[in-house]
Scaffold this motif. Structure first.
Motif, mmCIF file in Angstrom:
data_model
loop_
_atom_site.group_PDB
_atom_site.id
_atom_site.type_symbol
_atom_site.label_atom_id
_atom_site.label_comp_id
_atom_site.label_asym_id
_atom_site.label_seq_id
_atom_site.Cartn_x
_atom_site.Cartn_y
_atom_site.Cartn_z
ATOM 1 N N VAL A 228 34.298 41.682 34.318
ATOM 2 C CA VAL A 228 35.268 40.702 34.835
ATOM 3 C C VAL A 228 36.669 41.302 34.761
ATOM 4 O O VAL A 228 37.044 41.892 33.751
ATOM 5 C CB VAL A 228 35.209 39.388 34.005
ATOM 6 C CG1 VAL A 228 36.233 38.374 34.511
ATOM 7 C CG2 VAL A 228 33.796 38.795 34.049
ATOM 8 N N VAL A 229 37.432 41.133 35.833
ATOM 9 C CA VAL A 229 38.811 41.652 35.865
ATOM 10 C C VAL A 229 39.791 40.486 36.046
ATOM 11 O O VAL A 229 39.643 39.673 36.958
ATOM 12 C CB VAL A 229 39.010 42.676 37.008
ATOM 13 C CG1 VAL A 229 40.429 43.237 36.983
ATOM 14 C CG2 VAL A 229 37.993 43.814 36.911
ATOM 15 N N ASP A 230 40.783 40.430 35.138
ATOM 16 C CA ASP A 230 41.886 39.466 35.265
ATOM 17 C C ASP A 230 43.107 40.312 35.619
ATOM 18 O O ASP A 230 43.643 41.028 34.792
ATOM 19 C CB ASP A 230 42.085 38.725 33.940
ATOM 20 C CG ASP A 230 43.223 37.700 34.001
ATOM 21 O OD1 ASP A 230 43.890 37.629 35.051
ATOM 22 O OD2 ASP A 230 43.446 36.997 33.004
ATOM 23 N N VAL A 231 43.507 40.227 36.882
ATOM 24 C CA VAL A 231 44.423 41.233 37.411
ATOM 25 C C VAL A 231 45.909 40.884 37.279
ATOM 26 O O VAL A 231 46.760 41.742 37.434
ATOM 27 C CB VAL A 231 44.025 41.565 38.872
ATOM 28 C CG1 VAL A 231 44.639 40.592 39.856
ATOM 29 C CG2 VAL A 231 44.365 42.985 39.217
ATOM 30 N N LYS A 290 40.336 52.769 41.058
ATOM 31 C CA LYS A 290 39.209 53.122 40.177
ATOM 32 C C LYS A 290 38.194 51.994 40.054
ATOM 33 O O LYS A 290 37.034 52.220 39.731
ATOM 34 C CB LYS A 290 39.735 53.473 38.778
ATOM 35 C CG LYS A 290 40.180 54.904 38.631
ATOM 36 C CD LYS A 290 40.511 55.179 37.180
ATOM 37 C CE LYS A 290 40.903 56.657 36.986
ATOM 38 N NZ LYS A 290 41.375 56.905 35.619
ATOM 39 N N LEU A 291 38.660 50.761 40.282
ATOM 40 C CA LEU A 291 37.788 49.597 40.126
ATOM 41 C C LEU A 291 37.262 49.051 41.458
ATOM 42 O O LEU A 291 36.608 48.010 41.479
ATOM 43 C CB LEU A 291 38.545 48.484 39.369
ATOM 44 C CG LEU A 291 38.760 48.752 37.873
ATOM 45 C CD1 LEU A 291 39.798 47.810 37.296
ATOM 46 C CD2 LEU A 291 37.447 48.633 37.097
ATOM 47 N N HIS A 292 37.543 49.721 42.562
ATOM 48 C CA HIS A 292 37.060 49.247 43.866
ATOM 49 C C HIS A 292 35.539 49.044 43.857
ATOM 50 O O HIS A 292 34.784 49.952 43.470
ATOM 51 C CB HIS A 292 37.440 50.242 44.974
ATOM 52 C CG HIS A 292 38.851 50.065 45.459
ATOM 53 N ND1 HIS A 292 39.374 50.741 46.536
ATOM 54 C CD2 HIS A 292 39.860 49.267 45.014
ATOM 55 C CE1 HIS A 292 40.634 50.372 46.727
ATOM 56 N NE2 HIS A 292 40.950 49.495 45.802
ATOM 57 N N GLY A 293 35.107 47.835 44.235
ATOM 58 C CA GLY A 293 33.678 47.549 44.332
ATOM 59 C C GLY A 293 32.943 47.474 43.011
ATOM 60 O O GLY A 293 31.718 47.542 42.962
ATOM 61 N N SER A 340 41.540 42.333 46.013
ATOM 62 C CA SER A 340 40.206 41.833 46.400
ATOM 63 C C SER A 340 39.198 42.973 46.572
ATOM 64 O O SER A 340 37.989 42.759 46.496
ATOM 65 C CB SER A 340 40.296 41.028 47.695
ATOM 66 O OG SER A 340 40.791 41.839 48.751
ATOM 67 N N LYS A 341 39.715 44.178 46.781
ATOM 68 C CA LYS A 341 38.820 45.341 46.976
ATOM 69 C C LYS A 341 38.031 45.670 45.704
ATOM 70 O O LYS A 341 37.069 46.428 45.740
ATOM 71 C CB LYS A 341 39.641 46.566 47.411
ATOM 72 C CG LYS A 341 40.228 46.407 48.821
ATOM 73 C CD LYS A 341 41.205 47.520 49.147
ATOM 74 C CE LYS A 341 41.892 47.249 50.496
ATOM 75 N NZ LYS A 341 43.047 48.123 50.710
ATOM 76 N N MET A 342 38.443 45.099 44.580
ATOM 77 C CA MET A 342 37.737 45.375 43.316
ATOM 78 C C MET A 342 36.406 44.616 43.209
ATOM 79 O O MET A 342 35.566 44.966 42.391
ATOM 80 C CB MET A 342 38.629 45.010 42.125
ATOM 81 C CG MET A 342 39.801 45.944 41.951
ATOM 82 S SD MET A 342 40.653 45.661 40.391
ATOM 83 C CE MET A 342 41.888 44.510 40.872
ATOM 84 N N VAL A 343 36.230 43.577 44.016
ATOM 85 C CA VAL A 343 35.018 42.754 43.921
ATOM 86 C C VAL A 343 33.844 43.497 44.552
ATOM 87 O O VAL A 343 33.952 44.045 45.649
ATOM 88 C CB VAL A 343 35.216 41.393 44.632
ATOM 89 C CG1 VAL A 343 33.975 40.501 44.458
ATOM 90 C CG2 VAL A 343 36.446 40.665 44.082
ATOM 91 N N LYS A 344 32.713 43.498 43.846
ATOM 92 C CA LYS A 344 31.546 44.185 44.401
ATOM 93 C C LYS A 344 30.751 43.235 45.308
ATOM 94 O O LYS A 344 30.923 42.002 45.219
ATOM 95 C CB LYS A 344 30.674 44.731 43.272
ATOM 96 C CG LYS A 344 29.895 43.728 42.458
ATOM 97 C CD LYS A 344 29.165 44.475 41.350
ATOM 98 C CE LYS A 344 28.120 43.627 40.676
ATOM 99 N NZ LYS A 344 27.537 44.311 39.512
ATOM 100 N N PRO A 345 29.908 43.743 46.199
ATOM 101 C CA PRO A 345 29.111 42.859 47.065
ATOM 102 C C PRO A 345 28.350 41.819 46.238
ATOM 103 O O PRO A 345 27.740 42.149 45.211
ATOM 104 C CB PRO A 345 28.160 43.826 47.771
ATOM 105 C CG PRO A 345 28.888 45.140 47.759
ATOM 106 C CD PRO A 345 29.641 45.166 46.460
#
Length: 403
Positions: A228-231, A290-293, A340-345
């Protein structure tokens, strides 16, 4: 009520710092409350509540007192006299109150109270913006509620205790609380008290967090073991809530552009017994890329106008500028695009603000979903919290899922 000279002087000094020096009300009040160790809770309560009330109604009181900024000390005493008169407090025969026109003050109050921008003490441009975005009737109710004193709400730290045990522990320390329906982790104080000196706080059993703010972490639907990421973590109120919902299991990454805020989170996390948080300063695009996807869940508690939390920050309405609102909307759109690019499918994301303006809320989400980056997401649900309906802070949250 009898006015005490040293307490009134503290109020005047505080108003000078806030109105003339541009200092933040909460910081000024913290300083004032340390001024005299002999003050009891009633004395400190008088200073804090009087300063906050006068800051809340600055426009109304200064209009009645017929004074203009910057305010010299005589002007500040005139403003104070308006507050005291409207509270029905008998003015002592001090030189500051000579020739105070009490009848005229009451007459001006009745007259100005018919005009919302004076009655609720707001700049013209904020009043116009509120009407344009929420409509006359809804804005009138919302801004009136935002002028009421906020209640003290606690969030129980379920990593260390439960709501019932926390309630009993606080009761043993002389603090009465009650449960809040629809807020599973919340306790509300029946009367204001300094909860930070309690054993329960020192042991990390709770954090002070408004009921509306507590809804956000729940909305993200986290589970133990997730990444989980809290950005926009800031000092981490919602991060700590996420950690307790995750039962300290999995990986929780707290990110912010300000390292100083993450340092505060580190101290709070230690007290809360949280050990699954990793902190990262956003000093370039690298930590994001680094956290993309990679994230199962992403929380974007976006920077905003703060028009949903004026009860806590009454001086904010005098510090806000129209350009800031436009700039912050651009920042919100950018944050949604980049982070939003950090969220995986299959992963989910919550976009949240403490604003009541649709242009910062639903419209930002719609704009994102219609963009290139947003086409990979579907809208699941959203929640709009208005203070006059909920009794708590104004908030917005939207849950989106990546396809």
């Amino acid at each position: 009520m009898r006015l005490h000279r040293n307490l009134c002087f503290a109020v005047i000094d505080g108003l000078h710092l806030i109105f003339n020096e541009g200092e933040y009300a909460d910081k000024v009040i913290q300083q004032l409350l340390k001024r005299d160790k002999r003050w009891g809770s009633r004395d400190r309560g008088f200073v804090a509540e009087t300063v906050y009330t006068i800051v809340r109604y600055q426009r109304l009181y200064t209009e009645i007192a017929d004074v203009k900024a910057p305010y010299d000390r005589d002007n500040l005493w005139r403003i104070f006299a308006v507050w005291a008169t409207l509270k029905g407090i008998k003015l002592p025969d001090w030189k500051y109150f000579t020739d105070t026109p009490t009848r005229k003050i009451k007459g001006r109050f009745d007259e100005l109270s018919k005009v919302r921008k004076f009655k609720e003490s707001i700049p013209d441009w904020i009043d116009e913006l509120g009407v344009a975005e929420l409509g006359e009737a809804e804005w009138s109710k919302e801004i009136a509620k935002q002028n009421e004193q906020a209640e003290v709400i606690l969030r129980v730290n379920t990593l260390k205790t439960n709501k019932k045990d926390l309630q009993l522990k606080l009761e043993s320390e002389g603090i009465e609380t009650e449960f809040l329906p629809d807020h599973p982790s919340a306790l509300k104080l029946k009367e204001r008290a300094n909860v930070f000196v309690t054993e329960a706080f020192k042991n990390g059993w709770f954090e002070v967090q408004d009921a509306s703010s507590q809804l956000v972490a729940d909305y993200l639907e986290v589970e133990p073991g997730m990444k989980v990421v809290d950005v926009c973590a800031g000092a981490g109120g919602k991060t700590l809530h996420l950690a307790s919902l995750m039962e300290n299991k999995g990986q929780l990454i707290a990110m912010d552009i300000y390292e100083s805020k993450l340092k505060k989170l580190k101290i709070r996390a230690r007290r809360n017994g949280v050990h699954n948080i990793e902190m990262k300063v956003i000093d370039s695009t690298k930590p994001i890329k680094k956290l993309h996807g990679k994230a199962d869940r992403l929380l974007i508690d976006a920077p905003c106008s703060g028009l949903g939390v004026l009860r806590r920050n009454p001086d904010a309405k005098w510090k806000l500028e129209p350009e800031f609102i436009e700039n912050i909307k651009n920042t919100q759109a950018e944050v949604l695009q980049q982070y939003s690019k950090m969220v995986k499918p299959g992963g989910k994301m919550v976009y949240a603000t403490c604003s009541v303006l649709p242009s910062e809320n639903q419209k930002q989400v719609d704009k994102f979903l219609n963009s290139e980056a947003g086409k990979d997401f579907t809208f699941v649900k959203d929640k709009k919290v208005l203070a006059y309906k909920s009794g708590y802070d104004g908030f917005y949250m939207a849950l989106l899922q990546k396809k």
